[in-house]
Scaffold this motif. Structure first.
Motif, PDB file in Angstrom:
ATOM      1  N   GLN A  24      -4.254   5.983 -11.242  1.00 28.84           N
ATOM      2  CA  GLN A  24      -4.465   4.555 -11.012  1.00 28.84           C
ATOM      3  C   GLN A  24      -3.771   4.193  -9.710  1.00 28.84           C
ATOM      4  N   ASP A  25      -4.504   3.525  -8.827  1.00 23.57           N
ATOM      5  CA  ASP A  25      -3.924   3.132  -7.549  1.00 23.57           C
ATOM      6  C   ASP A  25      -2.679   2.280  -7.784  1.00 23.57           C
ATOM      7  N   LYS A  26      -1.633   2.589  -7.051  1.00 20.33           N
ATOM      8  CA  LYS A  26      -0.392   1.841  -7.183  1.00 20.33           C
ATOM      9  C   LYS A  26      -0.364   0.664  -6.226  1.00 20.33           C
ATOM     10  N   VAL A  27       0.238  -0.409  -6.671  1.00 20.87           N
ATOM     11  CA  VAL A  27       0.529  -1.553  -5.810  1.00 20.87           C
ATOM     12  C   VAL A  27       2.041  -1.654  -5.723  1.00 20.87           C
ATOM     13  N   ARG A  41      -7.085   2.503   8.299  1.00 17.71           N
ATOM     14  CA  ARG A  41      -6.712   1.693   7.136  1.00 17.71           C
ATOM     15  C   ARG A  41      -5.795   0.532   7.492  1.00 17.71           C
ATOM     16  N   PHE A  42      -4.897   0.687   8.476  1.00 16.24           N
ATOM     17  CA  PHE A  42      -3.995  -0.404   8.825  1.00 16.24           C
ATOM     18  C   PHE A  42      -4.625  -1.355   9.834  1.00 16.24           C
ATOM     19  N   SER A  65      -5.380  -6.702  -0.796  1.00 17.41           N
ATOM     20  CA  SER A  65      -5.228  -7.773   0.192  1.00 17.41           C
ATOM     21  C   SER A  65      -5.449  -9.146  -0.428  1.00 17.41           C
ATOM     22  N   ARG A  66      -6.334  -9.239  -1.406  1.00 19.09           N
ATOM     23  CA  ARG A  66      -6.632 -10.533  -2.031  1.00 19.09           C
ATOM     24  C   ARG A  66      -5.408 -11.139  -2.703  1.00 19.09           C
ATOM     25  N   LEU A  67      -4.446 -10.310  -3.104  1.00 15.72           N
ATOM     26  CA  LEU A  67      -3.238 -10.818  -3.739  1.00 15.72           C
ATOM     27  C   LEU A  67      -2.527 -11.833  -2.854  1.00 15.72           C
ATOM     28  N   ILE A 104       0.833  -1.202   0.000  1.00 16.36           N
ATOM     29  CA  ILE A 104       0.000   0.000   0.000  1.00 16.36           C
ATOM     30  C   ILE A 104       0.867   1.252   0.000  1.00 16.36           C
ATOM     31  N   VAL A 105       0.534   2.181  -0.870  1.00 15.08           N
ATOM     32  CA  VAL A 105       1.236   3.459  -0.913  1.00 15.08           C
ATOM     33  C   VAL A 105       0.927   4.223   0.377  1.00 15.08           C
ATOM     34  N   LYS A 106       1.947   4.555   1.132  1.00  9.88           N
ATOM     35  CA  LYS A 106       1.742   5.219   2.415  1.00  9.88           C
ATOM     36  C   LYS A 106       1.246   6.660   2.235  1.00  9.88           C
ATOM     37  N   ASP A 107       1.917   7.397   1.335  1.00  9.70           N
ATOM     38  CA  ASP A 107       1.519   8.780   1.074  1.00  9.70           C
ATOM     39  C   ASP A 107       0.592   8.780  -0.132  1.00  9.70           C
ATOM     40  N   ASN A 108      -0.685   8.970   0.126  1.00 12.55           N
ATOM     41  CA  ASN A 108      -1.671   8.767  -0.926  1.00 12.55           C
ATOM     42  C   ASN A 108      -2.660   9.926  -0.961  1.00 12.55           C
TER      43      ASN A 108
END
Length: 722
Positions: free
Chosen positions: A443-446, A700-701, A508-510, A108-112
């Motif tokens: 686009q959300d980064k992974v 979120r965490f 998370s599903r990954l 998860i990108v911390k700074d979003n």
């Protein structure tokens, strides 16, 4: 219908929500399998509670577990015993849970920062930084969000609370005041607070016992809100509050006398009108009042009719009306504002199509953008109103989720669209309304070595026992999948309220897919995946179709080689928890493990108690058991009533003590009865989050810990370690 931009942004900042699961104890000592074998499960006392109805005696031996005050020492002690037992049994999975937490968090990108959305002269967005649990709210005069102004530091607001939920956020029309709602208990009962954005000071106004939404009048001094009934938790009264006056002096603007309706409020896109929505399962309507008049009185747009559903969007002097009037899958009409109450004045904009569900619209000065669904696939179409010319947006994935979002301005020359698939992270596009060019805004980064190309999604149809074709969305990692029945498979389902679970992306599903799991969503009846008839065929006296579809999908996926018959898992929450309870009564042998989150399993007792939240409003969903026909039908599937002496799968049941939708005592009673009657030695675990409610942990965490607990349960079972 217009909703606050910043409220939309706040909601979009919530990620990885997985229902109400609990957080594993950080200090649980390692426990060996030998020690686990000696751990004794809590056995609840049996105290018969009898109810006579329709000549039948209902006996509920675990009724005593219901404590509406959440203060009974006997009840709390029992729930704590359940938690300690679960912690002991799951102790061997602690290392895996820690690994999963770190693994998911690392992606998860911390700074979003969210994509800024324009409302008036400001662009609003949310941002999370570093280890922050919550996204804070900002605005800027610049489209790129530069030189931002902090409106709310949500982490600061939340730091004194075990649970914190930001509900609605509304900036006043003159942009100088901010009203927001907060819930610190997870009962979805909110308090309204007001901040002066010029001075940074808080106003003395605090409105308690409120539903999540709040709307400003255009005088910048008036606030509208819905008051919740403290017992039923239904929002039944709309009040008008004048800043600087005590809440006790607030004016009652509207009161809903029919307790089968929900009430909520919104604002028209042009900011001129306030809508009071009357929402029941099978009938929907609107009352309207001017946002410009401090003493405005609401007027019903159209007389309420049983079975008539409609919503409206205001466009200059016209209302566009999305309705099921003589249109089971909905159509779009329009009428002048002054003539809307007479349906004979309605003009057709989009004809009804029996095989196409019309789902949503967004209006612009000279364009109408609408979303429809055919054979389970959504599509978005742009229509130029002056020329009646149309263009359909194209998407390539075999299964995906698409929606319109952040379209708050009538004069905009573009429409904003959010897209995701099971292999494509959430992507926000802006599409030009005139030449249809598409610009990717974000686009959300992974993080890490993720590549969409490593994963494959499929969309298949399974023939149910009555011949219905049930859509199923499937995803797996290509390098780990063999269609030979060797992969563990997790099947998810919901199937109620017409809610459609579209296939979308999950970071998370990954962690499951990368361990060889196949993940499948069964789009069973009770949703609207195949239109409104698909919903009608899965509710009230057709409810058994929902459960049969799920079981039949499981059997077919095994037969087609998608999953190992000895390692099939199932998951569902809330009404999906009801689904889990029903299918394990019907076909327990199919599943090695089941996670049932905040499960609605005590159908008859709940639906007979009008004092409980959601009961009266949902007679049109489940039926009213005071009618013997519905009573008998409910008894045939109600998980709590149908528990029997048979083997059951390994089970993890999660709930929250403060759940306002499915009360904690439903899963607590269900587990007690299962433990009494089941004939196997499989795991039966109840985890009660003593601080949370229906939505689970906040932050979120923190939510990742919940996910790690659930996934570890499945992974350890699949690997024979639990």
């Amino acid at each position: 219908m217009k909703q606050s931009v910043v409220w939309q942004l706040a909601l979009s900042s919530v990620i990885l929500a997985t229902g109400c699961q609990s957080t594993p104890s950080d200090n649980t000592p390692p426990v060996s399998k030998t020690e686990i074998a000696t751990v004794t499960a809590p056995i609840a006392s049996k105290i018969p509670h009898k109810t006579m109805i329709h000549g039948y005696e209902l006996v509920d031996n675990y009724h005593w577990l219901r404590d509406d005050t959440r203060t009974s020492k006997q009840v709390i002690t029992h729930l704590e015993k359940e938690n300690r037992y679960t912690d002991k049994v799951l102790a061997p999975s602690e290392a895996l849970r820690t690994q999963l937490f770190s693994e998911i968090k690392s992606k998860i990108v911390k700074d979003n920062r969210s994509v800024p959305v324009q409302e008036g002269r400001f662009f609003y967005f949310t941002e999370t930084v570093g280890e922050q649990e919550y996204a804070s709210i900002y605005r800027s005069l610049n489209v790129d969000g530069s030189e931002p102004e902090l409106l709310l530091d949500v982490n600061e607001l939340a730091k004194l609370h075990e649970f914190y939920s930001l509900g609605d956020i509304e900036v006043s029309p003159n942009t100088k005041l901010l009203a927001y709602t907060e819930d610190t208990l997870s009962r979805r009962i909110y308090t309204v607070k007001v901040k002066d954005l010029v001075t940074g000071n808080m106003l003395e106004d605090e409105l308690t016992g409120v539903q999540g939404g709040v709307i400003w009048g255009n005088d910048n001094k008036t606030l509208y809100y819905v008051k919740k009934d403290p017992v039923s938790l239904l929002g039944t009264q709309v009040f008008r509050h004048i800043l600087g006056t005590p809440q006790s002096q607030d004016e009652l603007v509207y009161e809903e006398a029919d307790n089968t309706y929900y009430t909520y409020i919104s604002r028209s896109k042009d900011g001129e009108q306030i809508f009071i929505h009357h929402y029941s399962t099978e009938s929907k309507g609107i009352s309207v009042m001017s946002a410009n008049e401090r003493n405005a009185k609401p007027k019903r747009l159209i007389a309420r009719e049983k079975g008539l559903e409609y919503s409206v969007a205001k466009h200059n002097d016209w209302y566009y009306i999305l309705t099921n009037l003589n249109a089971v899958n909905f159509k779009l009409m329009k009428a002048q504002v002054v003539n809307v109450s007479n349906k004979e004045n309605w003009e057709t904009v989009i004809e009804h199509q029996p095989d196409v569900k019309l789902e949503d619209i967004s209006l612009f000065d000279d364009h109408l953008v609408y979303q429809s669904r055919q054979q389970g696939q959504s599509k978005i179409i742009i229509r130029e109103l002056s020329k009646n010319k149309e263009h359909e947006l194209a998407f390539n994935d075999p299964a995906y989720r698409v929606s319109m979002t952040g379209n708050t301005t009538l004069s905009s020359d573009s429409v904003r669209v959010k897209y995701a698939s099971m292999t494509t992270p959430s992507t926000t596009f802006e599409v030009d309304l005139n030449d249809y060019t598409k610009t990717t805004l974000k686009q959300d980064k992974v993080l890490g070595e993720f590549s969409s190309d490593d994963y494959q999604s499929e969309r298949v149809f399974i023939t149910a026992r009555d011949g219905a074709k049930v859509p199923v969305s499937i995803v797996y990692k290509k390098s780990l999948f063999k269609k030979d029945g060797s992969n563990p498979l997790l099947q998810y389902g919901y199937g109620s309220y017409g809610h459609t679970v579209d296939p979308s992306f999950s970071v998370s599903r990954l962690s499951l897919l990368d361990r060889g799991f196949v993940y499948a969503i069964a789009h069973i009846r009770g949703s609207q995946m195949l239109g409104r008839p698909w919903y009608d065929e899965g509710k009230k006296l057709n409810k058994m179709n929902t459960f049969n579809d799920f079981v039949d999908v499981t059997k077919a996926l095994v037969a087609q080689g998608y999953g190992d018959k000895n390692r099939i898992y199932a998951q569902g929450g809330s009404a999906g928890g009801l689904l889990m309870g029903a299918v394990i009564n019907q076909a327990p042998e199919l599943y090695h493990g089941v996670h049932s989150a905040v499960p609605f399993v005590d159908v008859i007792n709940t639906m007979l108690d009008a004092s409980l939240p959601l009961t009266t409003n949902e007679y049109d969903e489940w039926g009213n058991p005071n009618d013997k026909t519905y009573f008998d039908y409910m008894r045939s599937y109600s998980p709590y009533d149908q528990v029997s002496k048979q083997d059951y799968p390994n089970m993890l049941v999660t709930t929250g003590l403060h759940d306002s939708q499915v009360q904690y005592f439903e899963p607590a009673k269900w587990v007690a009865k299962l433990r009494e009657l089941k004939t196997d030695d499989n795991k039966l675990l109840l985890k009660v989050d003593m601080e949370a409610g229906h939505g689970g942990a906040s932050g979120r965490f923190k939510r990742i810990k919940d996910t790690a607990l659930n996934y570890a349960f499945f992974i350890e079972l699949a690997n024979g370690r639990l």
